[in-house]
Design a protein around this motif. Structure first.
Motif, PDB file in Angstrom:
ATOM      1  N   GLN A 128       0.846  -1.186   0.000  1.00 22.37           N
ATOM      2  CA  GLN A 128       0.000   0.000   0.000  1.00 22.37           C
ATOM      3  C   GLN A 128       0.883   1.239   0.000  1.00 22.37           C
ATOM      4  O   GLN A 128       1.858   1.324   0.748  1.00 22.37           O
ATOM      5  CB  GLN A 128      -0.925   0.018   1.221  1.00 22.37           C
ATOM      6  CG  GLN A 128      -1.856   1.217   1.266  1.00 22.37           C
ATOM      7  CD  GLN A 128      -2.753   1.224   2.495  1.00 22.37           C
ATOM      8  OE1 GLN A 128      -2.453   0.564   3.485  1.00 22.37           O
ATOM      9  NE2 GLN A 128      -3.852   1.955   2.437  1.00 22.37           N
ATOM     10  N   VAL A 129       0.520   2.204  -0.848  1.00 19.06           N
ATOM     11  CA  VAL A 129       1.218   3.487  -0.904  1.00 19.06           C
ATOM     12  C   VAL A 129       0.182   4.594  -0.759  1.00 19.06           C
ATOM     13  O   VAL A 129      -0.798   4.648  -1.503  1.00 19.06           O
ATOM     14  CB  VAL A 129       1.998   3.665  -2.220  1.00 19.06           C
ATOM     15  CG1 VAL A 129       2.607   5.068  -2.280  1.00 19.06           C
ATOM     16  CG2 VAL A 129       3.082   2.609  -2.352  1.00 19.06           C
ATOM     17  N   VAL A 130       0.410   5.483   0.204  1.00 17.23           N
ATOM     18  CA  VAL A 130      -0.477   6.625   0.449  1.00 17.23           C
ATOM     19  C   VAL A 130       0.307   7.907   0.230  1.00 17.23           C
ATOM     20  O   VAL A 130       1.405   8.083   0.788  1.00 17.23           O
ATOM     21  CB  VAL A 130      -1.044   6.599   1.884  1.00 17.23           C
ATOM     22  CG1 VAL A 130      -1.870   7.855   2.146  1.00 17.23           C
ATOM     23  CG2 VAL A 130      -1.871   5.344   2.114  1.00 17.23           C
ATOM     24  N   ASN A 131      -0.229   8.785  -0.593  1.00 13.25           N
ATOM     25  CA  ASN A 131       0.289  10.150  -0.746  1.00 13.25           C
ATOM     26  C   ASN A 131      -0.849  11.117  -0.427  1.00 13.25           C
ATOM     27  O   ASN A 131      -1.910  11.060  -1.066  1.00 13.25           O
ATOM     28  CB  ASN A 131       0.784  10.387  -2.172  1.00 13.25           C
ATOM     29  CG  ASN A 131       2.197   9.879  -2.388  1.00 13.25           C
ATOM     30  OD1 ASN A 131       3.162  10.476  -1.927  1.00 13.25           O
ATOM     31  ND2 ASN A 131       2.307   8.746  -3.082  1.00 13.25           N
ATOM     32  N   GLN A 132      -0.632  11.989   0.532  1.00 20.66           N
ATOM     33  CA  GLN A 132      -1.702  12.879   0.975  1.00 20.66           C
ATOM     34  C   GLN A 132      -1.159  14.283   1.239  1.00 20.66           C
ATOM     35  O   GLN A 132      -0.052  14.433   1.765  1.00 20.66           O
ATOM     36  CB  GLN A 132      -2.356  12.337   2.243  1.00 20.66           C
ATOM     37  CG  GLN A 132      -3.449  13.224   2.824  1.00 20.66           C
ATOM     38  CD  GLN A 132      -4.100  12.600   4.031  1.00 20.66           C
ATOM     39  OE1 GLN A 132      -4.894  11.684   3.908  1.00 20.66           O
ATOM     40  NE2 GLN A 132      -3.758  13.093   5.214  1.00 20.66           N
ATOM     41  N   THR A 133      -1.958  15.282   0.915  1.00 16.29           N
ATOM     42  CA  THR A 133      -1.624  16.676   1.238  1.00 16.29           C
ATOM     43  C   THR A 133      -2.868  17.377   1.761  1.00 16.29           C
ATOM     44  O   THR A 133      -3.917  17.353   1.120  1.00 16.29           O
ATOM     45  CB  THR A 133      -1.097  17.426   0.004  1.00 16.29           C
ATOM     46  OG1 THR A 133       0.051  16.754  -0.516  1.00 16.29           O
ATOM     47  CG2 THR A 133      -0.726  18.859   0.378  1.00 16.29           C
TER      48      THR A 133
END
Length: 589
Positions: free
Chosen positions: A445-450
């Motif tokens: 799982q890869v999460v990118n959040q801003t």
């Protein structure tokens, strides 16, 4: 009563998910704390720390005058009343005022140690019902650990000057497996302006009203938000001579929502017959209401507690905000015209898409007109809007989910007092983007959040700008988690986290002009070998760079650790000529 508090902080005995062969995603175990190797009993305790700039007394102030507020041990405390102690204002506080001095700085210090094995636990500190500190404990080891947290509590000067009661709730369990008892001291340090020259008028409020649960309780004084439809509130009346009001909101997320930013949407959960305790998507919003009006929102910073992701990341450098959770200010002065009638009004909280459980309370800071028994006010304009969207594309356990959201709140109102007719505008603008990708049959799982937050407060007296404050914050987050080498109930877990706070702040008015710029970035990576729910081996490393530049000084620290050991630690608090760079530019409105 809230469910059991660990740093998930409530995940104490989470039921294990089905074996990897049946369901590869996602892993939400609370791992038994790792002991890498036998520890020499003579080895000194490990000191844990959260990187932050030191709290410096104002130039020319005197002190400290220190008072021990509470000393206690937290063993089996879950579901039992908080530890309490009577609060009597330190004698030096009254003595300073008798000499014509005033409070320059108040610092609350939590100092604790623990030995053995224990999960991380959330805890709170309240004075007369108003929360002063929310924090997470460090996870101990056999030779023991020590840590301390200091928080500037000057804004609570009105509370500190009156007798009251200190309450500390730290829900802990001790048995044959979890042996750690937390021994803690809570101390107040006070600094004072001398009698001459006269200091400027204090910026802190005249009255602090708690919006929290009242004692007696077998829990913390926070409200527990259990789901997306749950709403918690408290009614109170405010003095009729109030001319300014600010809500300070405390927020923390636990149990099924400790890692809310990693959650897939419900259609993915249903299609793959996964547990619903990881659903509702990856967006959360704390809504703050006064009566039926949404007066503001909190899109919280993604605090990772000291047992989160890979516990070895945070030994001894803890995650940003884990020892001193941030609070969030909402200026409700534009709404005062609706609140000055002497009647009780409802202050409430809810969390969009929430799963069990969120702890929320607030302090209402009020400024009073001492030259008048009654102020009047009215609202001129008010607007709020929101949008949210999720794009899903998945096949089996692999998929990509793109979430976005925005929120706008703005209000303008006037208050007439002995200071004249002052118009106040408060606004918030939020934007949110989250990319959540599962691959390799859901084992990675890869999460990118801003999260991007802009807020501002402007006051005018007639056509003249009276004061102004603008804040722009960006919270970036990257998280990778992958499992491999599965043999029965044993597997390897590799993970990496990058998170940070980028903040620009500018204010101006009668107290002068000030600005600050902060870049606080943390990067951690490591692996664990897990058998059942026990970590049998592993490592974690953490690198953090903290850069602060402001009107009143600067601070820099570059520090790295690996498996309980500080590898290097460089710091500098000197401000060199010409050191202002693009980070110090003022935030846009």
């Amino acid at each position: 009563m809230a469910s059991l508090t660990t740093s998930s902080c409530l995940i104490f005995l989470l039921a294990l998910l089905p074996p990897l062969a049946a369901v590869a995603v996602p892993r939400r175990h609370r791992f038994l704390p790792l002991q890498l190797a036998p520890v020499n009993a003579s080895e000194p305790p490990t000191t844990f720390l959260e990187v932050d700039r030191p709290i410096q007394p104002p130039r020319g102030s005197v002190g400290p005058c220190s008072a021990l507020l509470l000393s206690d041990s937290f063993g089996y405390t879950y579901g039992r009343p908080p530890a309490t102690a009577s609060y009597v204002p330190p004698e030096c506080l009254a003595a300073a005022r008798a000499r014509g001095g005033s409070l320059a700085l108040a610092v609350l210090e939590w100092s604790a140690d623990c030995r053995g094995r224990q999960f991380d636990r959330i805890f709170g500190v309240w004075l007369s019902g108003a929360e002063l500190l929310r924090s997470c404990t460090a996870e101990p080891r056999p030779n023991g650990i020590h840590w301390s947290v200091s928080r500037d509590v000057t804004r609570y000067a009105a509370l500190l000057s009156e007798p009251g009661e200190v309450a500390v709730y730290l829900g802990n369990i001790v048995d044959s497996t979890y042996t750690g008892v937390y021994h803690a001291n809570l101390t107040l340090h006070l600094y004072f302006h001398p009698t001459t020259p006269s200091p400027p008028p204090p910026p802190h409020s005249d009255l602090v009203l708690p919006i929290s649960r009242s004692l007696p309780l077998n829990d913390g004084q926070w409200f527990a938000i259990q789901n997306s439809t749950d709403a918690q509130s408290k009614k109170l009346a405010i003095p009729s001579n109030t001319y300014r009001a600010v809500l300070e909101v405390f927020v923390s997320f636990h149990s099924n929502d400790e890692d809310w930013f990693t959650h897939p949407p419900n259609e993915y959960i249903e299609a793959n017959k996964l547990s619903s305790n990881i659903g509702n998507g990856a967006f959360r919003e704390v809504i703050v209401k006064v009566n039926e009006d949404i007066v503001g929102a909190v899109w919280p910073f993604t605090v990772i507690y000291t047992g989160g992701v890979n516990p070895l990341f945070w030994r001894p450098i803890t995650g940003i905000g884990s020892f001193n959770l941030p609070t969030y200010d909402i200026d409700i002065t534009p709404f005062l015209g609706k609140l000055l009638d002497g009647k009780e009004h409802e202050f409430g909280f809810g969390v969009t898409n929430a799963l069990d459980v969120w702890f929320i309370d607030a302090n209402l800071h009020l400024w009073l007109d001492h030259k008048s028994g009654k102020t009047t006010g009215g609202i001129v304009s008010y607007d709020t809007s929101t949008s949210a969207n999720v794009d899903s594309e998945f096949s089996g356990l692999d998929g990509r989910f793109m979430s976005s959201a925005s929120r706008h709140v703005s209000a303008t109102g006037w208050v007439e007092s002995s200071h004249g007719k002052v118009m106040t505008t408060f606004y918030q603008r939020f934007s949110y983007k989250n990319s959540n990708v599962y691959s390799k049959n859901g084992s990675e799982q890869v999460v990118n959040q801003t999260i991007d937050v802009k807020s501002g407060v402007f006051t005018t007296n007639g056509a003249v700008l009276h004061s102004e404050e603008v804040v722009h914050q960006v919270f970036p987050l990257y998280l990778f988690s992958g499992t491999s080498d599965e043999v029965g109930d044993e597997y390897s877990l590799v993970s990496a986290v990058k998170l940070g706070i980028n903040e620009k702040r500018v204010s101006g008015g009668e107290q002068g002009f000030s600005y600050s710029s902060l870049r606080n970035a943390q990067s951690a990576r490591g692996s664990m070998r897990v058998k059942g729910n026990l970590v049998t081996s592993g490592y974690g490393e953490n690198h953090q760079v903290y850069k602060y530049l402001g009107t009143h000084g600067c601070y820099f620290r570059d520090v790295s650790s690996k498996n309980y050991t500080i590898i290097f630690d460089h710091s500098d608090d000197s401000c060199l000529k010409g050191s202002r760079d693009k980070d110090s530019r003022l935030p846009s409105r």
